[in-house]
Write a protein that holds these residues in place. Structure first.
Motif, PDB file in Angstrom:
ATOM      1  N   PHE A  50       0.843  -1.189   0.000  1.00 16.61           N
ATOM      2  CA  PHE A  50       0.000   0.000   0.000  1.00 16.61           C
ATOM      3  C   PHE A  50       0.887   1.251   0.000  1.00 16.61           C
ATOM      4  CE2 PHE A  50      -2.092   3.469   2.226  1.00 16.61           C
ATOM      5  CZ  PHE A  50      -3.311   3.541   1.571  1.00 16.61           C
ATOM      6  N   GLY A  51       0.529   2.229  -0.810  1.00 20.54           N
ATOM      7  CA  GLY A  51       1.294   3.466  -0.897  1.00 20.54           C
ATOM      8  C   GLY A  51       2.428   3.426  -1.897  1.00 20.54           C
ATOM      9  N   VAL A  88      -4.855  10.430  -3.146  1.00 19.24           N
ATOM     10  CA  VAL A  88      -4.779   9.067  -3.669  1.00 19.24           C
ATOM     11  C   VAL A  88      -3.583   8.895  -4.596  1.00 19.24           C
ATOM     12  CG1 VAL A  88      -7.310   8.952  -3.599  1.00 19.24           C
ATOM     13  CG2 VAL A  88      -6.164   9.447  -5.760  1.00 19.24           C
ATOM     14  N   SER A 135      -7.487   2.514   2.398  1.00 15.10           N
ATOM     15  CA  SER A 135      -7.931   1.428   1.525  1.00 15.10           C
ATOM     16  C   SER A 135      -7.112   1.357   0.247  1.00 15.10           C
ATOM     17  CB  SER A 135      -9.402   1.623   1.126  1.00 15.10           C
ATOM     18  OG  SER A 135     -10.277   1.387   2.183  1.00 15.10           O
ATOM     19  N   ARG A 136      -6.958   0.145  -0.257  1.00 11.84           N
ATOM     20  CA  ARG A 136      -6.573  -0.091  -1.649  1.00 11.84           C
ATOM     21  C   ARG A 136      -7.736  -0.842  -2.293  1.00 11.84           C
ATOM     22  NH1 ARG A 136      -0.911  -2.610  -3.638  1.00 11.84           N
ATOM     23  NH2 ARG A 136      -0.417  -0.371  -3.676  1.00 11.84           N
ATOM     24  N   ASP A 168      -5.089   3.672  -4.197  1.00 12.11           N
ATOM     25  CA  ASP A 168      -4.744   3.731  -2.781  1.00 12.11           C
ATOM     26  C   ASP A 168      -5.226   5.066  -2.225  1.00 12.11           C
ATOM     27  OD1 ASP A 168      -3.463   1.356  -3.231  1.00 12.11           O
ATOM     28  OD2 ASP A 168      -1.467   2.053  -2.639  1.00 12.11           O
ATOM     29  N   THR A 170      -4.760   7.376   0.569  1.00 15.35           N
ATOM     30  CA  THR A 170      -3.820   7.582   1.671  1.00 15.35           C
ATOM     31  C   THR A 170      -4.368   8.518   2.740  1.00 15.35           C
ATOM     32  OG1 THR A 170      -2.706   9.394   0.527  1.00 15.35           O
ATOM     33  CG2 THR A 170      -1.872   7.177   0.139  1.00 15.35           C
TER      34      THR A 170
END
Length: 317
Positions: A50-51, A88, A135-136, A168, A170
């Motif tokens: 993620f990220g 995002v 969330s992703r 993603d 963020t």
């Protein structure tokens, strides 16, 4: 840009390339936010943390009849609502060929602000409104929620091609100020709030003050806005003499982002009202012509106008 606050609202997709050829939704059903998981979105496999820039693989062609969204990383907090702004990173693929079209928000420039506000590519709104902060999600978007009947020749997207989006989220910004109500001075414009936080404003029938005046209507508890910060706000602006709204991010469908201070992208009075305030606050500010649009005005604002703004400070980027 000082001519209109609305013009500096949310940044977006790989700008012109992803939105320039998008179609307007053909029906209310096509433009409604939200999407649920389905066979097409569940077929998308995503790797990477993620990220960081993801890599998606899926069988081709994917031919969904509606936008579908599967959650890869759950995230926390409430699902985003229509009109909310989020930071995002995303990657977009051609759902018919599997080819990557574009990525944004995973390099040194960081995530980009996008609003869930039924922008031309409805599939992006539906992706946001099935996600939470952290969330992703993997979203499969049919042509009518993507580039529409014309496709996008510059990106080699045919009119019948679906899109696959990995996004993603963020950070998610609240839709309204959530501070503690404060008393205001006599003679200050009255502000009442709709259930969604949208302000209604009544300007007193009196001569406009000659100097900038401001009141904190709701006292937030977040970080203090400093000179040079990029802020996220919802706002409504009215003309003092007429009491009519000339600009509103609420009406525009999404919060605005801009820089305040010496290099401000807005009129001086608006910027001064925000600096030193806490995130979560709502501010009312009376802006005389010298701190506003002066003797020139613009298309919405007559020359020499005194303005009144209600500003919800939602965050600092």
């Amino acid at each position: 840009m000082r001519s209109s606050l609305a013009l500096i609202a949310t940044a977006g997709l790989v700008a012109v390339a992803l939105t320039g050829c998008a179609s307007t939704p053909a029906s209310d059903e096509a433009s409604s936010p939200g999407a649920t998981s389905g066979r097409s979105s569940e077929a998308v496999a995503v790797t990477g943390d993620f990220g960081e820039q993801p890599k998606a693989s899926f069988p081709t062609p994917l031919e969904p009849t509606e936008s579908q969204c599967s959650v890869i990383v759950e995230g926390t907090g409430p699902v985003l609502a229509e009109g909310q702004l989020a930071l995002v990173g995303f990657a977009v693929y051609n759902g018919a060929t599997g080819e990557e079209i574009a990525t944004q928000g995973f390099d040194e420039t960081g995530p980009v602000p996008i609003a869930a506000n039924n922008q031309p590519m409805v599939g992006f709104t539906k992706a946001l409104t099935c996600a939470r902060e952290g969330s992703r999600v993997a979203v499969v978007i049919p042509p009518e929620d993507g580039f529409g009947p014309n496709g996008n020749p510059s990106l080699q997207v045919e009119p019948t091609d679906s899109l696959v989006l990995v996004m993603d989220v963020t950070r998610a910004f609240p839709p309204r100020a959530d501070g503690t109500p404060q008393l205001t001075r006599d003679g200050f414009p009255a502000v009442v709030l709709a259930p969604d936080g949208r302000p209604g404003i009544t300007v007193p029938k009196a001569d406009a003050p000659e100097e900038l005046q401001q009141e904190t209507l709701l006292e937030g508890s977040g970080e203090v806005v400093e000179d040079g910060d990029t802020v996220v706000v919802n706002y409504t602006g009215v003309l003092w003499d007429e009491g009519t709204v000339f600009d509103s991010s609420w009406e525009n469908g999404a919060p605005a982002t801009f820089t305040v201070g010496e290099d401000a992208q807005v009129i001086p009075g608006f910027s001064k009202a925000i600096i030193g305030q806490k995130v979560g606050s709502q501010v009312g500010v009376i802006i005389p012509p010298a701190e506003g649009y002066g003797d020139q005005g613009n298309a919405q604002i007559p020359a020499g106008s005194t303005l009144f703004f209600v500003i919800d400070i939602l965050g600092v980027i």
